[in-house]
Design an enzyme around this catalytic site. Sequence first.
Site, mmCIF file in Angstrom:
data_model
loop_
_atom_site.group_PDB
_atom_site.id
_atom_site.type_symbol
_atom_site.label_atom_id
_atom_site.label_comp_id
_atom_site.label_asym_id
_atom_site.label_seq_id
_atom_site.Cartn_x
_atom_site.Cartn_y
_atom_site.Cartn_z
ATOM 1 N N PHE A 58 1.721 -6.538 0.229
ATOM 2 C CA PHE A 58 1.909 -5.251 0.923
ATOM 3 C C PHE A 58 1.724 -4.051 0.001
ATOM 4 O O PHE A 58 1.915 -2.918 0.429
ATOM 5 C CB PHE A 58 3.291 -5.209 1.588
ATOM 6 C CG PHE A 58 4.464 -5.408 0.646
ATOM 7 C CD1 PHE A 58 4.963 -4.364 -0.120
ATOM 8 C CD2 PHE A 58 5.064 -6.665 0.531
ATOM 9 C CE1 PHE A 58 6.041 -4.550 -0.982
ATOM 10 C CE2 PHE A 58 6.143 -6.868 -0.330
ATOM 11 C CZ PHE A 58 6.627 -5.794 -1.099
ATOM 12 N N ARG A 86 22.559 2.274 -2.643
ATOM 13 C CA ARG A 86 21.840 1.213 -1.921
ATOM 14 C C ARG A 86 22.620 0.798 -0.660
ATOM 15 O O ARG A 86 22.023 0.452 0.359
ATOM 16 C CB ARG A 86 21.644 -0.008 -2.825
ATOM 17 C CG ARG A 86 20.802 0.287 -4.073
ATOM 18 C CD ARG A 86 19.338 0.075 -3.888
ATOM 19 N NE ARG A 86 18.977 -1.294 -3.628
ATOM 20 C CZ ARG A 86 17.724 -1.716 -3.479
ATOM 21 N NH1 ARG A 86 16.714 -0.839 -3.556
ATOM 22 N NH2 ARG A 86 17.436 -2.971 -3.247
ATOM 23 N N THR A 92 16.598 -3.612 3.028
ATOM 24 C CA THR A 92 15.185 -3.193 2.982
ATOM 25 C C THR A 92 14.526 -3.258 4.360
ATOM 26 O O THR A 92 13.792 -2.346 4.746
ATOM 27 C CB THR A 92 14.409 -4.104 1.997
ATOM 28 O OG1 THR A 92 15.079 -4.078 0.738
ATOM 29 C CG2 THR A 92 12.984 -3.637 1.827
ATOM 30 N N ARG A 103 18.966 3.292 6.958
ATOM 31 C CA ARG A 103 17.891 2.519 7.606
ATOM 32 C C ARG A 103 18.382 1.887 8.911
ATOM 33 O O ARG A 103 17.625 1.800 9.888
ATOM 34 C CB ARG A 103 17.379 1.439 6.648
ATOM 35 C CG ARG A 103 16.539 2.015 5.499
ATOM 36 C CD ARG A 103 16.278 0.945 4.444
ATOM 37 N NE ARG A 103 15.385 1.378 3.378
ATOM 38 C CZ ARG A 103 15.319 0.768 2.200
ATOM 39 N NH1 ARG A 103 16.078 -0.283 1.932
ATOM 40 N NH2 ARG A 103 14.477 1.214 1.267
ATOM 41 N N ASN A 113 10.515 2.566 6.275
ATOM 42 C CA ASN A 113 11.975 2.462 6.158
ATOM 43 C C ASN A 113 12.643 3.679 5.516
ATOM 44 O O ASN A 113 13.727 3.593 4.952
ATOM 45 C CB ASN A 113 12.381 1.140 5.492
ATOM 46 C CG ASN A 113 11.872 1.020 4.070
ATOM 47 O OD1 ASN A 113 11.163 1.896 3.589
ATOM 48 N ND2 ASN A 113 12.226 -0.059 3.408
ATOM 49 N N HIS A 116 13.951 5.408 -0.318
ATOM 50 C CA HIS A 116 13.985 4.503 -1.481
ATOM 51 C C HIS A 116 15.206 4.833 -2.332
ATOM 52 O O HIS A 116 15.547 6.009 -2.493
ATOM 53 C CB HIS A 116 12.723 4.708 -2.335
ATOM 54 C CG HIS A 116 12.877 4.214 -3.748
ATOM 55 N ND1 HIS A 116 12.688 2.901 -4.099
ATOM 56 C CD2 HIS A 116 13.231 4.861 -4.893
ATOM 57 C CE1 HIS A 116 12.919 2.766 -5.408
ATOM 58 N NE2 HIS A 116 13.248 3.930 -5.913
HETATM 59 P P1 RTP Z 1 12.821 0.629 -2.125
HETATM 60 O O1 RTP Z 1 12.292 0.176 -3.485
HETATM 61 O O2 RTP Z 1 11.828 1.420 -1.322
HETATM 62 O O3 RTP Z 1 14.200 1.217 -2.171
HETATM 63 O O4 RTP Z 1 13.006 -0.687 -1.282
HETATM 64 P P2 RTP Z 1 13.716 -2.020 -1.679
HETATM 65 O O5 RTP Z 1 14.125 -2.054 -3.124
HETATM 66 O O6 RTP Z 1 14.795 -2.186 -0.662
HETATM 67 O O7 RTP Z 1 12.530 -3.043 -1.434
HETATM 68 P P3 RTP Z 1 11.359 -3.569 -2.394
HETATM 69 O O8 RTP Z 1 11.321 -5.047 -2.267
HETATM 70 O O9 RTP Z 1 11.433 -2.944 -3.755
HETATM 71 O O10 RTP Z 1 10.089 -3.001 -1.632
HETATM 72 C C1 RTP Z 1 9.715 -1.657 -1.767
HETATM 73 C C2 RTP Z 1 9.241 -1.142 -0.447
HETATM 74 O O11 RTP Z 1 8.064 -1.841 -0.062
HETATM 75 C C3 RTP Z 1 7.987 -1.920 1.346
HETATM 76 N N1 RTP Z 1 7.899 -3.316 1.734
HETATM 77 N N2 RTP Z 1 7.080 -3.750 2.647
HETATM 78 N N3 RTP Z 1 5.590 -5.371 4.400
HETATM 79 C C4 RTP Z 1 6.535 -5.941 3.656
HETATM 80 O O12 RTP Z 1 6.808 -7.110 3.706
HETATM 81 C C5 RTP Z 1 7.271 -5.068 2.739
HETATM 82 N N4 RTP Z 1 8.197 -5.452 1.897
HETATM 83 C C6 RTP Z 1 8.603 -4.339 1.242
HETATM 84 C C7 RTP Z 1 9.240 -1.283 1.906
HETATM 85 O O13 RTP Z 1 8.943 0.068 2.247
HETATM 86 C C8 RTP Z 1 10.193 -1.348 0.722
HETATM 87 O O14 RTP Z 1 11.188 -0.345 0.804
#
Ligand code: RTP
Length: 149
Positions: A58, A86, A92, A103, A113, A116
């Site tokens: 992604f 968080r 996420t 979220r 979402n 960040h």
């Molecule tokens: P963030 O960094 O944005 O706070 O989010 P996070 O730690 O909760 O999640 P992370 O795994 O670091 O992923 C960053 C951002 O990538 C997008 N995402 N898309 N399509 C998918 O399967 C997918 N998985 C992640 C999301 O916008 C996520 O916040």
Amino acid sequence: MAEQTFIMIKPDGVQRGLVGEIISRFEKKGFYLKGLKLITVDRPFAERHYADLSAKPFFNGLVEYIISGPVVAMVWEGKGVVATGRKLIGATNPLASEPGTIRGDFAIDIGRNVIHGSDSVESATKEIALWFPEGPANWQSSLHSWIYE
Ligand code: RTP
């Protein structure tokens, strides 16, 4: 220095008019705002921010999303702000985020979402240095002793 985290309201959060609501949640919790800017980043910058995810399927879509409009980049400070930030943000995938989280209340798709937040103190240090090379602001709240014992 007290703990700091990097929080970014993503382009969908800005477009949907959620900036005030999100800032309000962090303020009301008692965290201090130490950096704030509205900024549209280019592809190399977004790729640097998400470098750890460059092998993910992604990744390209994520970078396209982040560069699609202005984001609100912020530094928030307070005891435990990385982990508690968080929690305020929620899981996420917004369909798994609890109601009451940002979220959980405002998003549906993982790729839209809204926000960040740094996932560790170490990531926060790196992300603050990347987004605020001039350094966060230095000010003290006069309410400090009403928030901390
Ligand atoms: P963030 O960094 O944005 O706070 O989010 P996070 O730690 O909760 O999640 P992370 O795994 O670091 O992923 C960053 C951002 O990538 C997008 N995402 N898309 N399509 C998918 O399967 C997918 N998985 C992640 C999301 O916008 C996520 O916040």
